[in-house]
Design an enzyme around this catalytic site. Sequence first.
Site, PDB file in Angstrom:
ATOM      1  N   LYS A 193       0.885  -1.166   0.000  1.00  0.00           N
ATOM      2  CA  LYS A 193       0.000   0.000   0.000  1.00  0.00           C
ATOM      3  C   LYS A 193       0.925   1.218   0.000  1.00  0.00           C
ATOM      4  CE  LYS A 193      -1.899   3.042   1.954  1.00  0.00           C
ATOM      5  NZ  LYS A 193      -1.715   4.454   1.574  1.00  0.00           N
ATOM      6  N   GLU A 268       9.788   1.141  10.743  1.00  0.00           N
ATOM      7  CA  GLU A 268      10.805   2.186  10.579  1.00  0.00           C
ATOM      8  C   GLU A 268      10.065   3.499  10.686  1.00  0.00           C
ATOM      9  OE1 GLU A 268      14.084  -0.246  10.045  1.00  0.00           O
ATOM     10  OE2 GLU A 268      14.054   1.943  10.122  1.00  0.00           O
ATOM     11  N   CYS A 302      13.748  10.534   6.904  1.00  0.00           N
ATOM     12  CA  CYS A 302      13.512  10.173   8.310  1.00  0.00           C
ATOM     13  C   CYS A 302      14.743  10.379   9.169  1.00  0.00           C
ATOM     14  CB  CYS A 302      13.063   8.729   8.373  1.00  0.00           C
ATOM     15  SG  CYS A 302      14.201   7.618   7.553  1.00  0.00           S
ATOM     16  N   GLU A 402       9.088  15.983  14.931  1.00  0.00           N
ATOM     17  CA  GLU A 402       9.572  15.814  13.561  1.00  0.00           C
ATOM     18  C   GLU A 402       8.832  16.796  12.641  1.00  0.00           C
ATOM     19  OE1 GLU A 402       8.704  12.054  11.659  1.00  0.00           O
ATOM     20  OE2 GLU A 402      10.766  11.998  10.932  1.00  0.00           O
TER      21      GLU A 402
HETATM   22  P1  NAD Z   1       2.298   8.261   7.603  1.00  0.00           P
HETATM   23  O1  NAD Z   1       2.569   7.371   8.748  1.00  0.00           O
HETATM   24  O2  NAD Z   1       1.160   9.197   7.689  1.00  0.00           O
HETATM   25  O3  NAD Z   1       2.050   7.419   6.262  1.00  0.00           O
HETATM   26  C1  NAD Z   1       2.896   6.386   5.868  1.00  0.00           C
HETATM   27  C2  NAD Z   1       2.052   5.305   5.208  1.00  0.00           C
HETATM   28  O4  NAD Z   1       1.138   4.788   6.156  1.00  0.00           O
HETATM   29  C3  NAD Z   1       1.209   5.810   4.045  1.00  0.00           C
HETATM   30  O5  NAD Z   1       1.155   4.816   3.037  1.00  0.00           O
HETATM   31  C4  NAD Z   1      -0.160   5.986   4.669  1.00  0.00           C
HETATM   32  O6  NAD Z   1      -1.218   5.884   3.751  1.00  0.00           O
HETATM   33  C5  NAD Z   1      -0.184   4.821   5.644  1.00  0.00           C
HETATM   34  N1  NAD Z   1      -1.121   4.979   6.754  1.00  0.00           N
HETATM   35  C6  NAD Z   1      -1.577   6.122   7.323  1.00  0.00           C
HETATM   36  N2  NAD Z   1      -2.449   5.835   8.319  1.00  0.00           N
HETATM   37  C7  NAD Z   1      -2.531   4.481   8.391  1.00  0.00           C
HETATM   38  C8  NAD Z   1      -3.240   3.584   9.235  1.00  0.00           C
HETATM   39  N3  NAD Z   1      -4.049   4.000  10.198  1.00  0.00           N
HETATM   40  N4  NAD Z   1      -3.061   2.261   9.041  1.00  0.00           N
HETATM   41  C9  NAD Z   1      -2.234   1.806   8.083  1.00  0.00           C
HETATM   42  N5  NAD Z   1      -1.551   2.605   7.253  1.00  0.00           N
HETATM   43  C10 NAD Z   1      -1.689   3.935   7.403  1.00  0.00           C
HETATM   44  O7  NAD Z   1       3.646   8.998   7.327  1.00  0.00           O
HETATM   45  P2  NAD Z   1       3.909  10.188   6.317  1.00  0.00           P
HETATM   46  O8  NAD Z   1       3.691  11.457   7.013  1.00  0.00           O
HETATM   47  O9  NAD Z   1       3.170   9.956   5.050  1.00  0.00           O
HETATM   48  O10 NAD Z   1       5.454   9.936   6.046  1.00  0.00           O
HETATM   49  C11 NAD Z   1       6.441  10.588   6.754  1.00  0.00           C
HETATM   50  C12 NAD Z   1       6.857   9.813   7.994  1.00  0.00           C
HETATM   51  O11 NAD Z   1       7.526   8.622   7.601  1.00  0.00           O
HETATM   52  C13 NAD Z   1       7.831  10.562   8.846  1.00  0.00           C
HETATM   53  O12 NAD Z   1       7.514  10.391  10.204  1.00  0.00           O
HETATM   54  C14 NAD Z   1       9.169   9.891   8.554  1.00  0.00           C
HETATM   55  O13 NAD Z   1      10.133   9.992   9.552  1.00  0.00           O
HETATM   56  C15 NAD Z   1       8.749   8.484   8.335  1.00  0.00           C
HETATM   57  N6  NAD Z   1       9.753   7.778   7.556  1.00  0.00           N
HETATM   58  C16 NAD Z   1      10.550   6.872   8.186  1.00  0.00           C
HETATM   59  C17 NAD Z   1      11.537   6.213   7.470  1.00  0.00           C
HETATM   60  C18 NAD Z   1      12.427   5.217   8.145  1.00  0.00           C
HETATM   61  O14 NAD Z   1      13.087   4.445   7.459  1.00  0.00           O
HETATM   62  N7  NAD Z   1      12.499   5.214   9.458  1.00  0.00           N
HETATM   63  C19 NAD Z   1      11.712   6.460   6.107  1.00  0.00           C
HETATM   64  C20 NAD Z   1      10.892   7.399   5.506  1.00  0.00           C
HETATM   65  C21 NAD Z   1       9.912   8.052   6.248  1.00  0.00           C
END
Ligand code: NAD
Length: 499
Positions: A193, A268, A302, A402
Amino acid sequence: MNESPHNTHAQQGIAFLNDGPKKHFIDGNFQPSMSGESIEAFNPATGKRLALLARGRKEDVDAAVSAARKAFEGPWSRFTPHQRATLLMKVVDVLERNYEELATLETLDMGAPLKRTLAMKNVLMQTVTYFSAQALNWSGSTIPNSLPGNFTTLTIKAPLGVVGGIIPWNAPLISMWWIIGGALATGCTAVIKPAEDASLTTLRTAQLLVEAGVPAGVINVVTGLGGEAGEALSAHPDVDRIVFTGSTVTGRKIIQASAVNMKRVQLELGGKSPDIVFADANLDKAVPGAAMGVYNNSGQICTAGTRVFVQRSIHEEFVARLADYSKKIKVGDPFDPDTQLGPLVSEAQLKRVMSYVELGGKEGATLAAGGTRLGGDLANGYYVAPTVFDGVHNDMRIAREEIFGPVLSLITFDTEEEALKLANDTAYGLGGGFWTSNIRTLTKMMNGIKAGKIWVNCWSLNDPAAGFAGYKQSGYGVKGGRDHVEGFLYEKTIYINGD
Ligand code: NAD
């Protein structure tokens, strides 16, 4: 920029974009949502609609999981490790041939400069090649036996089954491979997804995998919203594991949803990584290193070193050089070869970042550079100038939360002990780093910083062969390296009575 000929030309050049609304990729074919609903995807450089995506819900996820289960139990289970390794090398070929299209699509979808997405080719090829090698590199063991009689005790490893992958928008072209690579190397199948803000490269990659010979149903993609398709996937009773990259808030929800069938979960999550600059550091390297350690990908990384700690004796010089460097960075049209930073991914992200910039001022930090949304030709896109806040305290919200934008917080310290204490005073433990020419400082810091990845006199280097796991609220479960592949397997212990 709104009408950039480069942008329009790039968009027109991609047949995949121009053949109508995008559908899910299930069982080797594009399939519409069962509800017929869609969501819009925007080009962050122009604010214009780029594509319509299928809005996946529980019934679409059910169909994808069922295709993945069928493939797992069926033809895919008969592929030998050698066949999977060879298949992954064919995938390398197909990706190589189609890479320019994938890079262009990623740039149009999430805004990173084309120069950057093209340069990611090496990383992608190395990652897929690494997984090809890993297909031949996992095994069980035999146990030295102390049982009475003629016993042999051994362990065998087996693929877990159907893996759900949920990824963010900041680098989907690479992020998806932590799921696809693990699945193809071990014999698992997957349903991915992608983020609603950047789904196109994941869809196109899934199609290319079938072209390369990956059987239908092995890798499936369901697009849609996190609270709908994402939640349905993480709560699905026939998914054996979730590999999630995203925010800590969503990570918590995933853990809860996974309880339904005790899924294994790898997370992650977010970070607020410390980057410490000591007075004995080589500032010619530390200034650009600390700056780009935050600004890369417009701050949407991240592990960005967003809390920069600088030793008091060099504070004045450092802030002047950092501000100067930040002001000279070229932010603009992602298709212009001179552009270093493109827009943020979405209007929502722009609002979030600008609200933190406003908050920094209210909390008493001073702006040494940036702090503005860019206008003029860039007014329709989501562009923010590289921003340096000086005079930040580690307890301010801009130093604790963040931001995920090009915003750097400068915090002054006096001693090594103080730097270490402040660096570790965070809910996160994702990345960290420092700049020094003193070996005593080096050993103290590398042992003292509590984070999953530490860079010394450098920043943002990654190798797929090197594992990495978050600490504290940055998640758990290793990504990369041999342990990554282990996460797609389970172990059985076998006792054989030879008499
Ligand atoms: P997010 O958590 O909102 O979304 C990430 C994914 O999760 C998307 O595909 C989203 O549709 C899905 N999602 C959202 N709500 C959900 C739920 N209730 N159940 C299941 N899936 C759901 O994050 P974002 O704001 O889109 O992305 C940025 C974040 O990702 C930042 O916090 C960043 O640090 C983190 N990130 C971490 C890494 C790592 O390797 N640690 C890498 C890249 C980004």
